[in-house]
Write a protein that holds these residues in place. Structure first.
Motif, short mmCIF file in Angstrom:
data_model
loop_
_atom_site.label_atom_id
_atom_site.label_comp_id
_atom_site.label_asym_id
_atom_site.label_seq_id
_atom_site.Cartn_x
_atom_site.Cartn_y
_atom_site.Cartn_z
N GLY A 28 -31.12 -15.66 -29.64
CA GLY A 28 -31.59 -16.69 -28.27
C GLY A 28 -30.96 -15.98 -27.08
N LEU A 29 -30.73 -14.81 -26.91
CA LEU A 29 -30.10 -15.89 -25.59
C LEU A 29 -30.27 -14.41 -24.94
CD1 LEU A 29 -26.30 -15.08 -26.63
CD2 LEU A 29 -27.08 -16.53 -26.48
N ASP A 30 -30.47 -14.53 -23.42
CA ASP A 30 -30.54 -13.28 -22.64
C ASP A 30 -29.90 -12.25 -22.44
OD1 ASP A 30 -30.77 -12.18 -20.11
OD2 ASP A 30 -32.48 -13.20 -20.38
N PRO A 31 -30.59 -10.59 -22.56
CA PRO A 31 -29.34 -9.37 -22.69
C PRO A 31 -29.27 -9.10 -21.02
CG PRO A 31 -32.27 -9.33 -23.17
CD PRO A 31 -31.93 -10.65 -22.54
N VAL A 32 -29.29 -9.69 -19.50
CA VAL A 32 -28.72 -9.74 -18.91
C VAL A 32 -27.65 -10.88 -18.45
CG1 VAL A 32 -29.32 -9.29 -16.45
CG2 VAL A 32 -30.92 -7.99 -17.82
N ARG A 33 -28.59 -11.96 -18.67
CA ARG A 33 -27.53 -12.59 -18.25
C ARG A 33 -26.71 -13.87 -19.18
NH1 ARG A 33 -28.89 -14.42 -13.17
NH2 ARG A 33 -30.44 -14.33 -12.19
N ASP A 34 -26.81 -13.48 -20.38
CA ASP A 34 -25.60 -13.87 -21.38
C ASP A 34 -25.02 -13.16 -22.17
OD1 ASP A 34 -27.19 -16.26 -20.99
OD2 ASP A 34 -28.58 -16.21 -22.56
N ILE A 35 -25.19 -12.39 -22.19
CA ILE A 35 -24.54 -10.51 -23.15
C ILE A 35 -24.38 -9.62 -22.11
CG2 ILE A 35 -25.01 -9.47 -24.50
CD1 ILE A 35 -27.42 -9.79 -25.37
N GLN A 36 -22.33 -9.44 -21.96
CA GLN A 36 -21.73 -8.66 -21.03
C GLN A 36 -20.59 -7.39 -22.14
OE1 GLN A 36 -21.29 -8.65 -18.21
NE2 GLN A 36 -20.44 -6.72 -18.92
N VAL A 37 -21.24 -6.20 -21.52
CA VAL A 37 -20.45 -5.58 -23.06
C VAL A 37 -19.30 -5.01 -22.29
CG1 VAL A 37 -21.24 -3.12 -23.31
CG2 VAL A 37 -22.72 -4.61 -23.17
N LEU A 38 -18.22 -4.93 -22.62
CA LEU A 38 -17.18 -4.16 -22.41
C LEU A 38 -16.52 -2.94 -22.82
CD1 LEU A 38 -15.25 -7.89 -21.88
CD2 LEU A 38 -16.34 -6.72 -20.69
N SER A 39 -15.46 -2.73 -21.84
CA SER A 39 -15.10 -1.14 -22.58
C SER A 39 -14.03 -0.94 -21.99
CB SER A 39 -16.02 0.16 -22.18
OG SER A 39 -15.87 1.38 -22.33
N PRO A 40 -13.50 -0.23 -22.64
CA PRO A 40 -11.87 -0.35 -21.81
C PRO A 40 -11.74 0.53 -20.57
CG PRO A 40 -11.60 -0.01 -23.96
CD PRO A 40 -13.23 -0.06 -23.51
N MET A 41 -12.55 1.73 -20.48
CA MET A 41 -12.14 2.73 -19.70
C MET A 41 -14.30 3.00 -19.18
SD MET A 41 -9.99 5.21 -21.39
CE MET A 41 -10.00 6.46 -19.88
N ARG A 42 -13.96 3.74 -17.98
CA ARG A 42 -15.01 3.93 -17.29
C ARG A 42 -15.87 5.22 -17.54
NH1 ARG A 42 -16.65 0.64 -13.58
NH2 ARG A 42 -18.35 2.51 -12.95
N ARG A 43 -14.68 6.29 -17.80
CA ARG A 43 -15.30 7.66 -18.40
C ARG A 43 -16.16 7.29 -19.68
NH1 ARG A 43 -17.21 9.73 -13.06
NH2 ARG A 43 -15.20 8.86 -12.25
N GLY A 44 -16.15 8.05 -20.30
CA GLY A 44 -16.82 9.12 -21.88
C GLY A 44 -17.96 8.69 -22.42
N GLU A 45 -18.68 9.13 -22.70
CA GLU A 45 -19.69 8.87 -23.74
C GLU A 45 -20.20 7.37 -23.64
OE1 GLU A 45 -23.38 11.66 -26.38
OE2 GLU A 45 -20.93 11.68 -26.50
N ALA A 46 -19.12 6.86 -24.14
CA ALA A 46 -19.39 5.10 -25.04
C ALA A 46 -18.19 4.45 -23.80
CB ALA A 46 -18.95 5.06 -26.28
N GLY A 47 -18.52 5.45 -22.39
CA GLY A 47 -17.53 4.12 -21.66
C GLY A 47 -18.85 3.36 -20.85
N VAL A 48 -17.90 2.85 -19.09
CA VAL A 48 -18.40 1.60 -18.56
C VAL A 48 -20.33 2.61 -18.24
CG1 VAL A 48 -18.72 0.32 -16.39
CG2 VAL A 48 -16.79 0.57 -18.80
N GLU A 49 -20.01 3.88 -17.07
CA GLU A 49 -20.76 4.10 -16.82
C GLU A 49 -21.79 4.97 -17.51
OE1 GLU A 49 -19.09 7.42 -14.45
OE2 GLU A 49 -17.52 6.37 -13.37
N ASN A 50 -22.05 5.09 -18.59
CA ASN A 50 -22.87 5.78 -19.06
C ASN A 50 -23.70 4.89 -20.38
OD1 ASN A 50 -22.73 8.25 -19.49
ND2 ASN A 50 -21.71 8.65 -21.15
N ILE A 51 -22.83 3.62 -19.88
CA ILE A 51 -23.18 2.15 -20.99
C ILE A 51 -24.40 1.52 -20.03
CG2 ILE A 51 -22.98 0.14 -22.25
CD1 ILE A 51 -20.21 1.03 -22.99
#
Length: 736
Positions: A559-582
């Motif tokens: 029952g969590l709001d995907p925008v306000r309650d969930i934070q996705v984290l990644s160690p790096m900005r680049r890459g297919e599963a990095g911050v920018e792509n996510i």
């Protein structure tokens, strides 16, 4: 009344509409438009951002143009260069990259120009008189023979002088802005430069364009170097060498270093500048002579960094050498009293921490999640409060201060608010001359404090006062230069209490238990309730899973709001599963149709993060919120931050915002979220470190989901080597 220059392929007529692009990022070919400014719709005096409309010969409707356009006024004839964009709410408009003012040439347009109120002292009536007297020569007379203005009825010496001065000032503004834009800087940068230097801007830039990188926020060495090339500065010019050396030191500061060894500084600067090593030696000598650099042995410090580190050492020394009033208390009785008051039983280590907090001038309390730091702090504050001692509570970020308030039930504020930062002069108002009025300063999340901020804090603490630093030294160090909490502990000068026994949620929390397992280098125990591993080895599959988990699975189950309650984290900005792509993938899944901010990747409904401190807007690096309004006509957007503040941003300040569905682990420091989803793959090998993994999972309160591989986890657990930072604070403190 002007001309409209269309790119090839366009037929004359109404302004062409670019393709309907949801991000407003597809620009047409560059166009040049000339016309008379009819009205100013919006103007921000701070950054020069203008929304205006002009009348263009041959077009039935006014043309809207927007951009950083200092001192554009109704009645002026302007030639703008830019691109057509289609605003969904306000229609076609030209985003300006270059603006040039053209003096009107006909009697009619001169009268309109002068009668617009553009020049103080001339209104519609005097404009008519001037044109009747001088005709088409009116502007030339004002510019070159202002003494002749007195021949016009009603214009005496004072008004003639007023008209002349206003005219000269306006011509100066236009001349400088045109020069700056001709040097290759953007209109918004040109506005900043003019506001910094005024009418001297052109001469300052011609004399030493590298001053721009030192004096103006948002202009770095690369921009200043581009300007220098435009105006013919030689590659081996002393000013360029010095600026390159300082830029190299500042870049090292961005990686946490307080200094660089001389050999490393020369190597990095030579790579940047492509000049002979001898020129670098001469440049270092000049920087030291002009007190912009300090050398200790082989260590080269930018002067501000050296002053900050020395200031930290001197500040701790001053506090430790100055006795404080002993608290009139029997500590053991106080411990029993607080246990009864709080209904708790303190552990031996907690009792020791409270005892030292009562008796010690400066103290560090460190420990991981669930080890009772909050219990110790609340108990200590209750005792000191009972005995009439005053204290202030603070933390490095707004989120951390809010958490501190919730944990203690007492007011807490950011360190910048505690030190009363003034945007007017860029200084803290609390310092040695105006110290904080308190008996004790308590700072949470102390691992986040960099050397410069700690120096300012220590300077503002009165010598008789106490200082308590609370933090988790096993987390990542500060984003800014230095490693203050680690160095203070390593010095052995300041008493330290380490809390190691886990209390909070010891039996029920997989997050707490696994945080300590990770800190010991052990593989976590995963479950299906609050600490979940979804194994993915392929980055594309991991990205797809992250979107599925955030957009559907977690909201459906928890029952969590995907925008306000969930934070996705990644160690790096680049890459297919990095911050920018996510971020791009989550925006497409969660908010594909929000009204966009022009020429930005985000719009209404998107989660965004502030990238650097902005004291004018009272927002700080790492603050997150949701865009609630975009007003293209006013050139503004509104962000609702997590602490309920509603902040209006001029479009020009939107450069300091970025999508924040996903953030780097470093950016999450000091924050907690109901749920954390962590992207953790072997492709992130550069950042697969134990303290990165530990910091990431301790951000989650109710749920942590790791999308990645056991191989990546094993790599991080084995890598307990802390990233080295060049600092000398521990040595300075050992020598106190």
């Amino acid at each position: 009344m002007g001309q409209l220059h269309l790119p090839p392929g366009h037929r004359p007529g109404p302004p062409p509409h670019p393709p309907d692009d949801p991000n407003q990022s597809n620009l047409e070919a560059e166009v040049e438009i000339e016309g008379v400014v009819a009205r100013i719709v919006y103007e921000n005096s701070e950054n020069g951002y203008v929304v205006a409309r002009m009348s263009v010969k041959g077009l039935p409707d006014l043309v809207t143009f927007v951009g950083s356009l200092l001192a554009v006024s109704p009645g002026e004839t302007v030639r703008v260069t830019g691109h057509w964009v289609e605003d969904r709410r306000f229609g076609p408009q030209v985003r300006v990259t270059l603006c040039e003012t053209i003096l009107p040439s006909t009697v009619e347009t001169i009268e309109v120009y002068l009668g617009s109120g553009l020049i103080p002292g001339i209104g519609p009536e005097f404009a008519k008189r001037l044109v009747q007297a001088f005709g088409g020569d009116t502007l030339r007379i004002i510019d070159r023979q202002p003494e002749r203005l007195r021949a016009v009825p009603g214009i005496g010496p004072k008004r003639a002088r007023q008209i002349r001065d206003a005219w000269n000032e306006r011509r100066s503004v236009h001349s400088v802005m045109l020069f700056l834009q001709g040097c290759g800087v953007t209109p918004s940068q040109a506005v900043k430069i003019f506001k910094e230097y005024g009418g001297r801007a052109a001469s300052v830039v011609r004399d030493n364009p590298y001053r721009l990188a030192e004096d103006i926020t948002g202009i770095g060495f690369q921009t200043a170097d581009r300007v220098a090339r435009q105006i013919g500065i030689a590659a081996d010019a002393p000013a360029r060498v010095e600026a390159g050396l300082l830029h190299t030191l500042n870049a090292a500061g961005g990686e946490g270093h307080m200094f660089l060894d001389r050999a490393r500084l020369a190597e990095d600067a030579a790579r940047l500048l492509n000049v002979a090593p001898a020129l670098l030696d001469d440049g270092i000598t000049r920087l030291v002579a002009t007190e912009r650099m300090v050398i200790e042995g082989d260590a080269c410090f930018a002067s501000l960094m050296h002053a900050a580190e020395r200031g930290c050492a001197d500040g701790f020394k001053r506090l430790l050498r100055t006795p404080c009033e002993p608290v009139p208390i029997q500590v053991e009785k106080a411990l029993l009293w607080v246990e009864k008051l709080k209904g708790i039983e303190l552990s031996p280590s907690q009792r020791d921490a409270i005892r030292r907090g009562v008796e010690t001038k400066v103290l560090v309390i460190t420990g991981g999640p669930g080890t009772g730091k909050t219990t110790v702090l609340n108990s200590l504050l209750a005792i000191l409060e009972k005995k009439g001692l005053s204290f202030v509570l603070a933390a490095p970020t707004g989120r951390a201060a809010k958490r501190m308030e919730a944990a203690t039930g007492r007011d807490a504020r950011t360190l910048h608010r505690l030190l009363e930062y003034s945007p007017n002069n860029g200084q803290f108002q609390r310092d040695e001359e105006n110290p904080i009025d308190t008996d004790m300063v308590v700072v949470d999340e102390a691992s986040m404090i960099d050397a410069q901020l700690m120096n300012s804090l220590l300077a503002a603490i009165p010598s008789f006062a106490r200082l308590l630093l609370v933090g988790d030294v096993d987390q990542l160090p500060s984003v800014g230069p230095g490693n203050v909490l680690f160095d203070v502990i390593a010095s052995g000068l300041v008493p330290v209490v380490r809390l190691e026994t886990v209390f909070r949620q010891a039996d029920g929390s997989g997050i707490i238990e696994n945080a300590h397992r990770i800190n010991r280098g052990e593989m976590p125990d995963f479950n299906d309730t609050d600490f979940v591993l979804i194994e993915r080895n392929d980055p594309a599959a991991a990205l797809e899973t992250i979107v599925e988990v955030v957009a559907r699975r977690i909201p459906a189950r928890f029952g969590l709001d995907p925008v306000r309650d969930i934070q996705v984290l990644s160690p790096m900005r680049r890459g297919e599963a990095g911050v920018e792509n996510i971020n791009a993938a989550l925006k497409a899944a969660l908010n594909p149709d929000g009204t966009p901010v022009p020429r930005r990747e985000f719009g209404v409904g998107d989660k965004v993060m502030q990238l650097r401190n902005n004291y004018d807007l009272d927002v700080f690096n790492g603050d997150t919120g949701v865009i609630t309004l975009v007003d293209a006509d006013a050139g503004e957007l509104q962000v609702a931050f997590d602490d309920q503040r509603q902040v209006i941003y001029p479009f020009e300040e939107a450069d300091n915002l970025t999508l924040a569905y996903c953030a780097t682990v470093h950016k999450s420091q000091g924050s907690e979220y109901p749920a954390v989803v962590l992207s953790f793959l072997p492709q992130h090998y550069m950042m697969l470190q134990r303290n990165v993994l530990y910091t990431a999972i301790t951000r989650g309160k109710r749920l942590v989901v790791i999308v990645g591989s056991r191989k990546a986890l094993a790599m991080a657990l084995r890598n307990s080597r802390l990233s080295h930072r060049n600092t000398r604070l521990a040595e300075r403190l050992k020598n106190v």
